[in-house]
Design a protein around this motif. Structure first.
Motif, PDB file in Angstrom:
ATOM      1  N   PRO A   1       0.814  -1.223   0.000  1.00  0.00           N
ATOM      2  CA  PRO A   1       0.000   0.000   0.000  1.00  0.00           C
ATOM      3  C   PRO A   1       0.845   1.269   0.000  1.00  0.00           C
ATOM      4  O   PRO A   1       0.332   2.358  -0.246  1.00  0.00           O
ATOM      5  N   PHE A   2       2.136   1.132   0.279  1.00  0.00           N
ATOM      6  CA  PHE A   2       3.031   2.287   0.280  1.00  0.00           C
ATOM      7  C   PHE A   2       3.626   2.545  -1.105  1.00  0.00           C
ATOM      8  O   PHE A   2       4.453   3.428  -1.279  1.00  0.00           O
ATOM      9  N   GLY A   3       3.199   1.730  -2.061  1.00  0.00           N
ATOM     10  CA  GLY A   3       3.681   1.909  -3.424  1.00  0.00           C
ATOM     11  C   GLY A   3       4.919   1.076  -3.686  1.00  0.00           C
ATOM     12  O   GLY A   3       5.605   0.635  -2.756  1.00  0.00           O
ATOM     13  N   PRO A   4       5.226   0.849  -4.956  1.00  0.00           N
ATOM     14  CA  PRO A   4       6.385   0.027  -5.297  1.00  0.00           C
ATOM     15  C   PRO A   4       7.691   0.771  -5.101  1.00  0.00           C
ATOM     16  O   PRO A   4       7.731   1.998  -5.017  1.00  0.00           O
ATOM     17  N   VAL A   5       8.762  -0.008  -5.021  1.00  0.00           N
ATOM     18  CA  VAL A   5      10.097   0.571  -5.025  1.00  0.00           C
ATOM     19  C   VAL A   5      10.332   1.191  -6.399  1.00  0.00           C
ATOM     20  O   VAL A   5       9.747   0.768  -7.399  1.00  0.00           O
ATOM     21  N   ILE A   6      11.180   2.219  -6.460  1.00  0.00           N
ATOM     22  CA  ILE A   6      11.528   2.798  -7.762  1.00  0.00           C
ATOM     23  C   ILE A   6      11.999   1.661  -8.671  1.00  0.00           C
ATOM     24  O   ILE A   6      12.859   0.864  -8.271  1.00  0.00           O
ATOM     25  N   PRO A   7      11.420   1.529  -9.869  1.00  0.00           N
ATOM     26  CA  PRO A   7      11.744   0.385 -10.736  1.00  0.00           C
ATOM     27  C   PRO A   7      13.232   0.116 -10.894  1.00  0.00           C
ATOM     28  O   PRO A   7      13.654  -1.043 -10.955  1.00  0.00           O
ATOM     29  N   LEU A   8      14.036   1.177 -10.944  1.00  0.00           N
ATOM     30  CA  LEU A   8      15.478   0.982 -11.104  1.00  0.00           C
ATOM     31  C   LEU A   8      16.102   0.276  -9.899  1.00  0.00           C
ATOM     32  O   LEU A   8      17.171  -0.332 -10.009  1.00  0.00           O
ATOM     33  N   HIS A   9      15.429   0.349  -8.742  1.00  0.00           N
ATOM     34  CA  HIS A   9      15.980  -0.255  -7.529  1.00  0.00           C
ATOM     35  C   HIS A   9      15.519  -1.706  -7.319  1.00  0.00           C
ATOM     36  O   HIS A   9      16.039  -2.386  -6.425  1.00  0.00           O
ATOM     37  N   ILE A  10      14.548  -2.161  -8.107  1.00  0.00           N
ATOM     38  CA  ILE A  10      14.047  -3.528  -7.925  1.00  0.00           C
ATOM     39  C   ILE A  10      15.147  -4.573  -8.133  1.00  0.00           C
ATOM     40  O   ILE A  10      15.276  -5.503  -7.325  1.00  0.00           O
ATOM     41  N   PRO A  11      15.987  -4.460  -9.186  1.00  0.00           N
ATOM     42  CA  PRO A  11      17.090  -5.429  -9.310  1.00  0.00           C
ATOM     43  C   PRO A  11      18.029  -5.404  -8.107  1.00  0.00           C
ATOM     44  O   PRO A  11      18.508  -6.462  -7.669  1.00  0.00           O
ATOM     45  N   SER A  12      18.288  -4.207  -7.567  1.00  0.00           N
ATOM     46  CA  SER A  12      19.162  -4.112  -6.389  1.00  0.00           C
ATOM     47  C   SER A  12      18.519  -4.799  -5.192  1.00  0.00           C
ATOM     48  O   SER A  12      19.195  -5.498  -4.416  1.00  0.00           O
ATOM     49  N   MET A  13      17.216  -4.604  -5.025  1.00  0.00           N
ATOM     50  CA  MET A  13      16.480  -5.248  -3.935  1.00  0.00           C
ATOM     51  C   MET A  13      16.546  -6.764  -4.067  1.00  0.00           C
ATOM     52  O   MET A  13      16.783  -7.487  -3.085  1.00  0.00           O
ATOM     53  N   LEU A  14      16.366  -7.243  -5.287  1.00  0.00           N
ATOM     54  CA  LEU A  14      16.401  -8.679  -5.539  1.00  0.00           C
ATOM     55  C   LEU A  14      17.790  -9.251  -5.269  1.00  0.00           C
ATOM     56  O   LEU A  14      17.936 -10.272  -4.580  1.00  0.00           O
ATOM     57  N   ILE A  15      18.814  -8.577  -5.783  1.00  0.00           N
ATOM     58  CA  ILE A  15      20.194  -9.041  -5.577  1.00  0.00           C
ATOM     59  C   ILE A  15      20.556  -9.005  -4.092  1.00  0.00           C
ATOM     60  O   ILE A  15      21.198  -9.920  -3.566  1.00  0.00           O
ATOM     61  N   GLY A  16      20.115  -7.942  -3.405  1.00  0.00           N
ATOM     62  CA  GLY A  16      20.427  -7.809  -1.989  1.00  0.00           C
ATOM     63  C   GLY A  16      19.915  -8.982  -1.173  1.00  0.00           C
ATOM     64  O   GLY A  16      20.658  -9.584  -0.387  1.00  0.00           O
ATOM     65  N   TRP A  17      18.648  -9.338  -1.369  1.00  0.00           N
ATOM     66  CA  TRP A  17      18.093 -10.464  -0.605  1.00  0.00           C
ATOM     67  C   TRP A  17      18.681 -11.797  -1.058  1.00  0.00           C
ATOM     68  O   TRP A  17      18.857 -12.710  -0.247  1.00  0.00           O
ATOM     69  N   LEU A  18      19.000 -11.910  -2.349  1.00  0.00           N
ATOM     70  CA  LEU A  18      19.585 -13.161  -2.844  1.00  0.00           C
ATOM     71  C   LEU A  18      20.980 -13.412  -2.275  1.00  0.00           C
ATOM     72  O   LEU A  18      21.457 -14.555  -2.281  1.00  0.00           O
ATOM     73  N   LEU A  19      21.623 -12.368  -1.779  1.00  0.00           N
ATOM     74  CA  LEU A  19      22.948 -12.555  -1.183  1.00  0.00           C
ATOM     75  C   LEU A  19      22.895 -13.483   0.034  1.00  0.00           C
ATOM     76  O   LEU A  19      23.880 -14.162   0.343  1.00  0.00           O
ATOM     77  N   ILE A  20      21.749 -13.515   0.714  1.00  0.00           N
ATOM     78  CA  ILE A  20      21.644 -14.371   1.906  1.00  0.00           C
ATOM     79  C   ILE A  20      21.771 -15.845   1.531  1.00  0.00           C
ATOM     80  O   ILE A  20      22.654 -16.545   2.056  1.00  0.00           O
ATOM     81  N   PRO A  21      20.918 -16.388   0.648  1.00  0.00           N
ATOM     82  CA  PRO A  21      21.113 -17.807   0.291  1.00  0.00           C
ATOM     83  C   PRO A  21      22.420 -18.067  -0.448  1.00  0.00           C
ATOM     84  O   PRO A  21      22.999 -19.150  -0.312  1.00  0.00           O
ATOM     85  N   ILE A  22      22.892 -17.084  -1.223  1.00  0.00           N
ATOM     86  CA  ILE A  22      24.156 -17.282  -1.944  1.00  0.00           C
ATOM     87  C   ILE A  22      25.311 -17.448  -0.961  1.00  0.00           C
ATOM     88  O   ILE A  22      26.105 -18.400  -1.050  1.00  0.00           O
ATOM     89  N   LEU A  23      25.416 -16.544  -0.001  1.00  0.00           N
ATOM     90  CA  LEU A  23      26.531 -16.585   0.949  1.00  0.00           C
ATOM     91  C   LEU A  23      26.431 -17.771   1.907  1.00  0.00           C
ATOM     92  O   LEU A  23      27.433 -18.418   2.220  1.00  0.00           O
ATOM     93  N   LEU A  24      25.200 -18.066   2.360  1.00  0.00           N
ATOM     94  CA  LEU A  24      25.038 -19.129   3.357  1.00  0.00           C
ATOM     95  C   LEU A  24      25.094 -20.530   2.755  1.00  0.00           C
ATOM     96  O   LEU A  24      25.100 -21.518   3.498  1.00  0.00           O
ATOM     97  N   THR A  25      25.103 -20.632   1.448  1.00  0.00           N
ATOM     98  CA  THR A  25      25.255 -21.954   0.820  1.00  0.00           C
ATOM     99  C   THR A  25      26.605 -22.092   0.118  1.00  0.00           C
ATOM    100  O   THR A  25      26.847 -23.105  -0.540  1.00  0.00           O
ATOM    101  N   THR A  26      27.448 -21.075   0.254  1.00  0.00           N
ATOM    102  CA  THR A  26      28.787 -21.141  -0.365  1.00  0.00           C
ATOM    103  C   THR A  26      29.862 -20.876   0.684  1.00  0.00           C
ATOM    104  O   THR A  26      30.186 -21.754   1.470  1.00  0.00           O
ATOM    105  N   ILE A  27      30.387 -19.668   0.726  1.00  0.00           N
ATOM    106  CA  ILE A  27      31.540 -19.396   1.588  1.00  0.00           C
ATOM    107  C   ILE A  27      31.199 -19.422   3.080  1.00  0.00           C
ATOM    108  O   ILE A  27      32.079 -19.621   3.920  1.00  0.00           O
ATOM    109  N   LEU A  28      29.928 -19.212   3.422  1.00  0.00           N
ATOM    110  CA  LEU A  28      29.528 -19.234   4.837  1.00  0.00           C
ATOM    111  C   LEU A  28      28.668 -20.458   5.157  1.00  0.00           C
ATOM    112  O   LEU A  28      27.897 -20.450   6.118  1.00  0.00           O
ATOM    113  N   LYS A  29      28.808 -21.492   4.367  1.00  0.00           N
ATOM    114  CA  LYS A  29      27.979 -22.689   4.524  1.00  0.00           C
ATOM    115  C   LYS A  29      28.151 -23.342   5.887  1.00  0.00           C
ATOM    116  O   LYS A  29      27.216 -23.929   6.433  1.00  0.00           O
TER     117      LYS A  29
END
Length: 335
Positions: free
Chosen positions: A227-255
């Protein structure tokens, strides 16, 4: 109030009439004499595990016959397994016993009441026809032939076993919904949420692939339904990459990081890392000065870092235990 009273009276009258008519039409199928029936029991692989004649006595129901010759497991009031078969359903829709399993000498056929069920068939002319009545009401006569088959719910509805993946999809949708609801509920405080905590738990429980799918669903849904509106479209890839860092890091170097203290430290530094992921777009696309962006975002990053640290420190272990047990039950039910 008068109209409400009339509606209540009419409703009560209709329900009472339906109950009375149902009881009048109720026929209890009890043997009036002695005789015998032929019974086949078939497991889920299609193997005939029992094929013999059963003798019944005057006053027997079909359930009584089965109970005399076999060890039965019935459903209790909550459809849990009950070897005593002491519970009898007495609802308007169904009265009698519900059989979940049947065992005899050298065989055992049991339903989990989730993916499989016991189907009762009655031979009519040259074909076996599925009975529309439960074992307590199935009518029978001397020399009748019956068949009990353990069948798959999926195959019975014309679905292949691969459709079990639908339940995994439902699980992903449910976990994504939890992410969305908690982030929306806490969004009045910038960067204050339990998203990092939940994604760490999801990664440990579900692995990289499913957690990544949850993140993709979450980012899309949040930007569509918030209800607060979407993130600026240009920031959506950054938002996606940011959250994806958690499974990426915890299943690789921080496994190997399993302790709550290490994960809390990871959550603390991730609060800053997540904010830094937005820097390239903010600086090179939006034109925001690097130092200005860094200093403006630093307080929000710190709030997220502290929230992550305390949330993981206090809630990771109890939530992990609860979800691990529930996930185990879920997977047992979908095997």
């Amino acid at each position: 109030m008068k109209h409400l009273g009339v509606k209540l009276i009419i409703t009560f009258g209709v329900v009472l009439m339906a109950f009375v008519v149902g009881r009048l039409l109720w026929i209890e199928n009890i043997a009036t004499d002695e005789g015998e029936i032929h019974l086949e029991i078939i497991d889920q692989d299609g193997t005939i595990v029992f094929d013999e004649v059963l003798i019944y006595h005057e006053g027997d129901t079909f359930f009584n016959i089965l109970d005399r010759y076999f060890d039965l497991t019935c459903a209790n009031s909550s459809y849990g397994a009950d070897s005593s078969c002491s519970y009898t359903f007495t609802s308007f829709a169904y009265e009698g016993k519900v059989i979940l399993g049947i065992s005899g000498e050298g065989f055992s056929v049991a339903s989990d009441w989730s993916n499989t069920f016991l189907a009762f068939y009655v031979k009519h002319e040259d074909d076996y026809v599925l009975s529309t009545l439960g074992p307590s009401q199935i009518p029978f006569e001397d020399q009748d032939e019956f068949r009990i088959v353990l069948e798959s719910v999926w195959e019975w509805f014309g679905l292949s076993k691969s459709h079990k993946a639908m339940k995994e999809i439902a699980l992903i949708a449910l976990f994504a919904a939890v992410l969305f609801v908690q982030q929306l509920a806490l969004s009045m405080i910038p960067n204050f949420s339990f998203t990092t905590l939940l994604l760490i738990i999801y990664t440990k429980l579900l692995g990289f692939r499913k957690t990544s799918l949850i993140i993709v669903v979450h980012v899309l849904v949040y930007n569509i339904l918030s209800p607060f509106g979407p993130v600026i479209p240009l920031h959506i890839p950054s938002m996606l990459i940011g959250w994806l860092l958690i499974p990426i890091l915890l299943t690789t170097i921080l496994k190997s990081w399993e302790s709550v203290h290490r994960l809390a430290i990871f959550g603390f530094f991730f609060g800053f890392l997540y904010g830094w992921v937005f820097i390239p777009v903010s600086v090179f696309v939006s034109g925001t000065p690097f130092l200005a962006y860094l200093f403006m975002d630093l307080p929000f990053e710190f709030v997220m870092a502290v929230t992550n640290f305390l949330g993981i420190l206090w809630l990771y272990e109890p939530l992990m235990k609860i979800l691990r047990v529930q996930l185990y039950k879920f997977r047992q039910a979908t095997q």
